[in-house]
Write a protein that holds these residues in place. Structure first.
Motif, short mmCIF file in Angstrom:
data_model
loop_
_atom_site.label_atom_id
_atom_site.label_comp_id
_atom_site.label_asym_id
_atom_site.label_seq_id
_atom_site.Cartn_x
_atom_site.Cartn_y
_atom_site.Cartn_z
N ALA A 125 0.85 -1.20 0.00
CA ALA A 125 0.00 0.00 0.00
C ALA A 125 0.88 1.24 0.00
N GLY A 126 0.46 2.24 -0.80
CA GLY A 126 1.16 3.51 -0.82
C GLY A 126 2.27 3.61 -1.83
N THR A 127 2.46 2.59 -2.68
CA THR A 127 3.47 2.67 -3.73
C THR A 127 2.79 2.75 -5.08
N ASN A 128 3.51 3.32 -6.06
CA ASN A 128 2.92 3.51 -7.38
C ASN A 128 3.39 2.47 -8.38
N LYS A 129 4.02 1.40 -7.93
CA LYS A 129 4.47 0.36 -8.83
C LYS A 129 4.63 -0.94 -8.06
N THR A 130 4.88 -2.02 -8.81
CA THR A 130 5.12 -3.30 -8.17
C THR A 130 6.40 -3.23 -7.35
N GLU A 131 6.31 -3.58 -6.08
CA GLU A 131 7.46 -3.47 -5.19
C GLU A 131 8.53 -4.51 -5.53
N VAL A 132 8.09 -5.75 -5.79
CA VAL A 132 9.01 -6.84 -6.09
C VAL A 132 8.41 -7.67 -7.21
N ALA A 133 9.24 -8.09 -8.15
CA ALA A 133 8.79 -8.96 -9.23
C ALA A 133 9.76 -10.13 -9.34
N ILE A 134 9.29 -11.33 -9.00
CA ILE A 134 10.08 -12.55 -9.17
C ILE A 134 9.60 -13.16 -10.48
N GLN A 135 10.49 -13.30 -11.44
CA GLN A 135 10.09 -13.60 -12.81
C GLN A 135 9.98 -15.07 -13.13
N ALA A 136 10.61 -15.94 -12.36
CA ALA A 136 10.62 -17.34 -12.76
C ALA A 136 10.75 -18.26 -11.55
N ILE A 137 9.62 -18.75 -11.04
CA ILE A 137 9.63 -19.76 -9.99
C ILE A 137 8.57 -20.81 -10.34
N SER A 138 8.71 -21.97 -9.74
CA SER A 138 7.76 -23.05 -10.02
C SER A 138 6.40 -22.73 -9.41
N HIS A 139 5.37 -23.39 -9.90
CA HIS A 139 4.02 -23.12 -9.41
C HIS A 139 3.85 -23.48 -7.93
N PRO A 140 4.29 -24.65 -7.46
CA PRO A 140 4.16 -24.94 -6.02
C PRO A 140 4.89 -23.94 -5.15
N LEU A 141 6.09 -23.52 -5.57
CA LEU A 141 6.85 -22.55 -4.78
C LEU A 141 6.16 -21.19 -4.79
N ALA A 142 5.59 -20.80 -5.93
CA ALA A 142 4.88 -19.53 -6.00
C ALA A 142 3.67 -19.53 -5.07
N LEU A 143 2.92 -20.61 -5.04
CA LEU A 143 1.74 -20.69 -4.18
C LEU A 143 2.13 -20.71 -2.71
N ALA A 144 3.21 -21.43 -2.39
CA ALA A 144 3.67 -21.47 -1.00
C ALA A 144 4.14 -20.09 -0.53
N LEU A 145 4.90 -19.41 -1.37
CA LEU A 145 5.38 -18.07 -1.01
C LEU A 145 4.23 -17.09 -0.91
N LYS A 146 3.27 -17.21 -1.82
CA LYS A 146 2.10 -16.34 -1.78
C LYS A 146 1.32 -16.54 -0.48
N ALA A 147 1.14 -17.78 -0.06
CA ALA A 147 0.44 -18.08 1.18
C ALA A 147 1.17 -17.47 2.36
N ARG A 148 2.50 -17.54 2.35
CA ARG A 148 3.29 -17.03 3.45
C ARG A 148 3.23 -15.50 3.53
N LEU A 149 3.28 -14.86 2.36
CA LEU A 149 3.31 -13.41 2.34
C LEU A 149 1.97 -12.79 2.69
N LEU A 150 0.88 -13.53 2.46
CA LEU A 150 -0.45 -12.97 2.69
C LEU A 150 -1.01 -13.30 4.06
N GLU A 151 -0.22 -13.93 4.91
CA GLU A 151 -0.74 -14.21 6.25
C GLU A 151 -0.92 -12.93 7.04
N ASN A 152 0.14 -12.11 7.12
CA ASN A 152 0.04 -10.76 7.71
C ASN A 152 -0.67 -10.76 9.06
N ASP A 153 -0.29 -11.69 9.92
CA ASP A 153 -1.00 -11.76 11.20
C ASP A 153 -0.18 -11.21 12.35
N ASN A 154 1.04 -10.69 12.04
CA ASN A 154 1.91 -10.10 13.05
C ASN A 154 2.25 -11.07 14.18
#
Length: 500
Positions: A126-155
């Motif tokens: 939030a508050g940025t005008n562009k994509t903060e990070v772009a990982i261009q080439a990872i496998s589908h299972p790794l992408a889903l696992a990382l996505k799950a981890r990054l979206l927890e946001n439970d502090n």
């Protein structure tokens, strides 16, 4: 199967191919005018020289791509709850993102990535005008696992690994509750974005003409001959043909854009969030967390109502007005029942219109002055200095005035603000009627304005600022507006909603 994110990881080795073509694309975009002029102006070509130059560039791009791959690492900092990315070619860059600041994580796949079997993962905050990070080439299972981890946001403390069972909750559901059919996309393509497509077509036409003149010289297009042709030809025959051709081109552009961008559009429920997946060649997956939605806009026109389709646009947090259109998520081709189901999930209840605020008639008068009075006055003021063919076209000016008057009146009739305890809905538009829906608890700031000659009339304007954009209502009853502002300020102070 476990994915360990506590240690720095690199992208898939085949990602070098993606980075190679991405490097070529970036340099070609920057230097294509120079290359085009060089090719056109060069009279003698030596095949050996061209082949050698080609091989040198390929080698350079290959080295750059490998350095991008080797220097790019990412991991999760367990102690500080941060996502850390190291990148660079010659100079190294370290990017650190707090997990609780992550707004969106997109898993996309371009046509090239589909061919080599990798995915791209983009992280927005939030508050940025562009994509903060772009990982261009990872496998589908790794992408889903990382996505799950990054979206927890439970502090809270989190493990360094993510089990495969966790990543399965982010896999596409078997039965999406909204699925836009190909027929619905065709309906949207032929009933929307006429003005936008016309503007793009004009911009492309004029830029092409300028580039042709710049490369081949001004003599390439003889404007005198072209003008003479249209003067000698029968205008009554040419104008209808041009209008028909322009209309067909716009329809084709609309249909192609809608189908290409939103093919196989699906919305599925996943762990309290909504997963949007769409795209023909470039497949995109976007997560929407209902609590973070700032503004939901539902729009349709006359033809879309007859065809039982409408469009929805979702705005989340952005850093400014320039980014609002880029950050908006569009859902084309929903029907009424799908709209209700989607809004129910976003707001936990269906938005209803409450008390109606309408503008003073002076808003219509000012709009007529700007759209009719000034242009028509300018025409008659400079009529004697214009070309005779333009000076004799007074009937066109009056047709424009009548059509614009009808348009402004319809806009005035549709311009309304509806307020109840849970929602604020702004209705606007002439052809495409839109309803911008948001909750008072999402308001971040309120601006009021009143011109000194409006004080005696008790009319004024209010602008409600949210993290997804601003909503303005002009020339309404100012006492009524101030009463609601007091309620909204109280809501802002007492609300404990966590939309970030």
């Amino acid at each position: 199967m476990e994915a360990d994110f506590s240690q720095p990881q690199r992208q898939s080795i085949v990602g070098i191919v993606v980075m190679f073509f991405d490097t070529i694309r970036n340099y070609a975009r920057a230097f294509w005018p120079i290359l085009l002029v060089w090719v056109v102006k060069s009279k003698d070509f030596h095949f050996g020289y061209i082949a050698l130059s080609f091989l040198v560039f390929i080698l350079i791009f290959g080295v750059i791509s490998y350095l991008k791959y080797w220097n790019f690492t990412f991991y999760l900092d367990h102690e500080n709850e941060e996502f850390v990315i190291n990148s660079g070619v010659l100079s190294k860059t370290r990017t650190t993102i707090k997990l609780n600041k992550i707004q969106q994580v997109h898993v996309n796949q371009s046509f090239l990535q589909q061919l080599i079997g990798v995915y791209a993962l983009d992280v927005d905050t939030a508050g940025t005008n562009k994509t903060e990070v772009a990982i261009q080439a990872i496998s589908h299972p790794l992408a889903l696992a990382l996505k799950a981890r990054l979206l927890e946001n439970d502090n809270t403390a989190f493990p360094d690994t993510v089990l495969q069972t966790e990543t399965e909750t982010f896999a596409p559901a078997a039965h999406p509750f909204v699925k836009i059919s190909f027929l619905s996309l065709l309906k949207v393509g032929i009933t929307s974005n006429y003005v936008r497509s016309f503007g793009l077509l004009l911009a492309f036409f004029f830029s092409t003409i300028e580039n042709i003149k710049h490369i081949f010289g001004d003599e390439t297009i003889d404007e005198n001959k072209l003008g003479g042709y249209f003067k000698n030809a029968a205008l009554l025959e040419i104008i209808p043909l041009l209008i028909m051709a322009l209309f067909v081109i716009i329809l084709v552009m609309n249909v192609f854009r809608i189908v290409f961008n939103y093919f196989n559009f699906k919305i599925t429920k996943q762990s309290g969030s909504l997963l949007l997946s769409f795209g023909l060649l470039n497949t995109k997956n976007t997560i929407i967390k209902p609590a973070r939605v700032q503004i939901a806009t539902v729009s349709s026109n006359y033809f879309q109502k007859k065809l039982n389709i409408l469009e929805i646009k979702i705005k989340q947090a952005t850093s400014g007005e320039k980014e609002e259109r880029k950050a908006a998520i569009e859902i084309p081709g929903c029907n009424a029942s799908e709209r209700d189901a989607f809004l129910q999930l976003l707001f936990h209840q269906l938005p209803e219109k409450g008390v109606m605020l309408q503008p003073n008639y002076r808003k219509l008068g000012f709009a007529l002055f700007l759209s009719i009075g000034l242009p028509v006055g300018a025409y008659y003021g400079f009529k004697d200095y214009l070309d005779p063919s333009f000076a004799q076209a007074s009937y066109v000016v009056w047709i424009y005035a009548v059509l614009m008057a009808i348009l402004q009146y319809i806009k005035f009739r549709n311009y309304r603000l509806f307020i109840n305890d849970h929602f604020i809905i702004k209705q606007s538009g002439a052809w495409d009627i839109s309803h911008e829906i948001f909750e008072p608890s999402k308001i971040q700031a309120i601006t009021t304005s009143q011109l000194f000659w409006h004080k005696s009339l008790n009319i004024g304007s209010v602008t409600l600022h949210t993290a997804g954009g601003s909503i303005a209502f002009h020339l309404g009853n100012f006492d009524t507006i101030k009463n609601y502002i007091n309620l909204w300020l109280y809501e802002m102070e007492t609300s404990n909603s966590n939309w970030m």
